[in-house]
Design a protein around this motif. Structure first.
Motif, PDB file in Angstrom:
ATOM      1  N   LEU A 189      94.355 -11.337 -98.904  1.00 38.40           N
ATOM      2  CA  LEU A 189      93.696 -10.032 -98.915  1.00 38.40           C
ATOM      3  C   LEU A 189      92.781  -9.885-100.127  1.00 38.40           C
ATOM      4  O   LEU A 189      91.655  -9.372-100.004  1.00 38.40           O
ATOM      5  N   ASN A 190      93.223 -10.339-101.294  1.00 38.32           N
ATOM      6  CA  ASN A 190      92.372 -10.292-102.484  1.00 38.32           C
ATOM      7  C   ASN A 190      91.129 -11.166-102.297  1.00 38.32           C
ATOM      8  O   ASN A 190      90.017 -10.764-102.661  1.00 38.32           O
ATOM      9  N   ALA A 191      91.292 -12.337-101.714  1.00 32.88           N
ATOM     10  CA  ALA A 191      90.159 -13.229-101.455  1.00 32.88           C
ATOM     11  C   ALA A 191      89.201 -12.598-100.441  1.00 32.88           C
ATOM     12  O   ALA A 191      87.975 -12.702-100.582  1.00 32.88           O
ATOM     13  N   PHE A 192      89.744 -11.918 -99.436  1.00 32.56           N
ATOM     14  CA  PHE A 192      88.923 -11.228 -98.434  1.00 32.56           C
ATOM     15  C   PHE A 192      88.074 -10.140 -99.100  1.00 32.56           C
ATOM     16  O   PHE A 192      86.875 -10.037 -98.844  1.00 32.56           O
ATOM     17  N   LEU A 193      88.699  -9.333 -99.967  1.00 29.83           N
ATOM     18  CA  LEU A 193      87.936  -8.305-100.689  1.00 29.83           C
ATOM     19  C   LEU A 193      86.820  -8.940-101.516  1.00 29.83           C
ATOM     20  O   LEU A 193      85.686  -8.434-101.524  1.00 29.83           O
ATOM     21  N   ASP A 194      87.121 -10.025-102.201  1.00 29.96           N
ATOM     22  CA  ASP A 194      86.114 -10.710-103.021  1.00 29.96           C
ATOM     23  C   ASP A 194      84.936 -11.187-102.184  1.00 29.96           C
ATOM     24  O   ASP A 194      83.786 -11.107-102.607  1.00 29.96           O
ATOM     25  N   ARG A 195      85.221 -11.654-100.981  1.00 34.85           N
ATOM     26  CA  ARG A 195      84.205 -12.233-100.116  1.00 34.85           C
ATOM     27  C   ARG A 195      83.411 -11.177 -99.351  1.00 34.85           C
ATOM     28  O   ARG A 195      82.184 -11.241 -99.269  1.00 34.85           O
ATOM     29  N   VAL A 196      84.096 -10.163 -98.809  1.00 39.56           N
ATOM     30  CA  VAL A 196      83.460  -9.224 -97.890  1.00 39.56           C
ATOM     31  C   VAL A 196      83.018  -7.923 -98.567  1.00 39.56           C
ATOM     32  O   VAL A 196      82.046  -7.308 -98.158  1.00 39.56           O
ATOM     33  N   PHE A 197      83.736  -7.515 -99.597  1.00 40.65           N
ATOM     34  CA  PHE A 197      83.429  -6.265-100.293  1.00 40.65           C
ATOM     35  C   PHE A 197      83.249  -6.513-101.781  1.00 40.65           C
ATOM     36  O   PHE A 197      83.859  -5.850-102.612  1.00 40.65           O
ATOM     37  N   ASP A 210      86.270  -5.981-107.597  1.00 42.07           N
ATOM     38  CA  ASP A 210      86.818  -6.012-108.950  1.00 42.07           C
ATOM     39  C   ASP A 210      87.638  -4.770-109.284  1.00 42.07           C
ATOM     40  O   ASP A 210      88.380  -4.767-110.262  1.00 42.07           O
ATOM     41  N   ASP A 211      87.507  -3.724-108.472  1.00 46.95           N
ATOM     42  CA  ASP A 211      88.244  -2.476-108.719  1.00 46.95           C
ATOM     43  C   ASP A 211      89.686  -2.538-108.222  1.00 46.95           C
ATOM     44  O   ASP A 211      90.535  -1.800-108.724  1.00 46.95           O
ATOM     45  N   ILE A 255      96.781  -7.705 -88.673  1.00 47.43           N
ATOM     46  CA  ILE A 255      95.924  -8.178 -87.575  1.00 47.43           C
ATOM     47  C   ILE A 255      95.049  -9.355 -87.965  1.00 47.43           C
ATOM     48  O   ILE A 255      94.454  -9.995 -87.109  1.00 47.43           O
ATOM     49  N   GLY A 256      94.913  -9.617 -89.253  1.00 46.25           N
ATOM     50  CA  GLY A 256      94.026 -10.678 -89.717  1.00 46.25           C
ATOM     51  C   GLY A 256      92.693 -10.115 -90.179  1.00 46.25           C
ATOM     52  O   GLY A 256      92.473  -8.911 -90.165  1.00 46.25           O
ATOM     53  N   PRO A 257      91.782 -10.992 -90.597  1.00 51.42           N
ATOM     54  CA  PRO A 257      90.533 -10.575 -91.244  1.00 51.42           C
ATOM     55  C   PRO A 257      89.487 -10.014 -90.279  1.00 51.42           C
ATOM     56  O   PRO A 257      88.502 -10.667 -89.948  1.00 51.42           O
ATOM     57  N   GLU A 258      89.687  -8.807 -89.839  1.00 49.35           N
ATOM     58  CA  GLU A 258      88.751  -8.106 -88.956  1.00 49.35           C
ATOM     59  C   GLU A 258      87.937  -7.124 -89.802  1.00 49.35           C
ATOM     60  O   GLU A 258      88.316  -5.962 -89.957  1.00 49.35           O
ATOM     61  N   ALA A 259      86.802  -7.576 -90.335  1.00 49.60           N
ATOM     62  CA  ALA A 259      86.018  -6.764 -91.270  1.00 49.60           C
ATOM     63  C   ALA A 259      85.539  -5.457 -90.660  1.00 49.60           C
ATOM     64  O   ALA A 259      85.340  -4.478 -91.373  1.00 49.60           O
TER      65      ALA A 259
END
Length: 140
Positions: free
Chosen positions: A10-18, A23-24, A73-77
């Motif tokens: 989830l942290n990696a997903f935030l870094d990549r997509v948002f 960083d917040d 559900i997985g990485p559904e942006a």
């Protein structure tokens, strides 16, 4: 129920997509129906008087509900907020990080419903409470 994304994913997903807000936020714990995420409070999150602003607390609640949904559900942006009600109950401690503790109440094929309690570091009682519904995109 099993999770499809753990805290690291989830942290990696935030870094990549948002990346504009990644960083917040830091996901600290994840289980099948609970998640804890921290808002690292900085000057941009403060309102006059040095306390955390309402929009920053809303963002924490929204991100927490989004992430517990993705954990399952997985990485559904394109999963999106469809409803939010938030109660601001107490003034957060000055310049203190906030912790969102979310509980997944229902996960269906199209909707996810969660409750979030927001705590300010150094305080034992929640400073805000939110109820959120997310729409899940149709799966092929």
């Amino acid at each position: 129920m099993d999770i499809k994304m753990d805290a690291a994913a989830l942290n990696a997903f935030l870094d990549r997509v948002f990346e504009q807000v990644a960083d917040d936020f830091v996901v600290e714990k994840v289980s099948s129906d609970r998640l804890t995420v921290r808002l690292k409070v900085g000057d941009k999150h403060l309102r006059p008087g040095g306390t955390v602003s309402g929009p920053a607390m809303f963002a924490l609640a929204d991100v927490a509900a989004y992430l517990i949904t993705l954990a399952r559900i997985g990485p559904e942006a394109l999963t999106v907020t469809t409803n939010c009600a938030i109660d601001f109950m107490r003034k957060p401690a000055a310049r203190a990080d906030l912790r969102g503790e979310v509980r997944l109440l229902k996960l269906g094929k199209q909707l996810s419903v969660s409750d979030v309690l927001i705590y300010s570091d150094g305080m034992s009682e929640p400073v805000a409470r939110a109820s959120l519904t997310y729409a899940i995109p149709p799966r092929a």
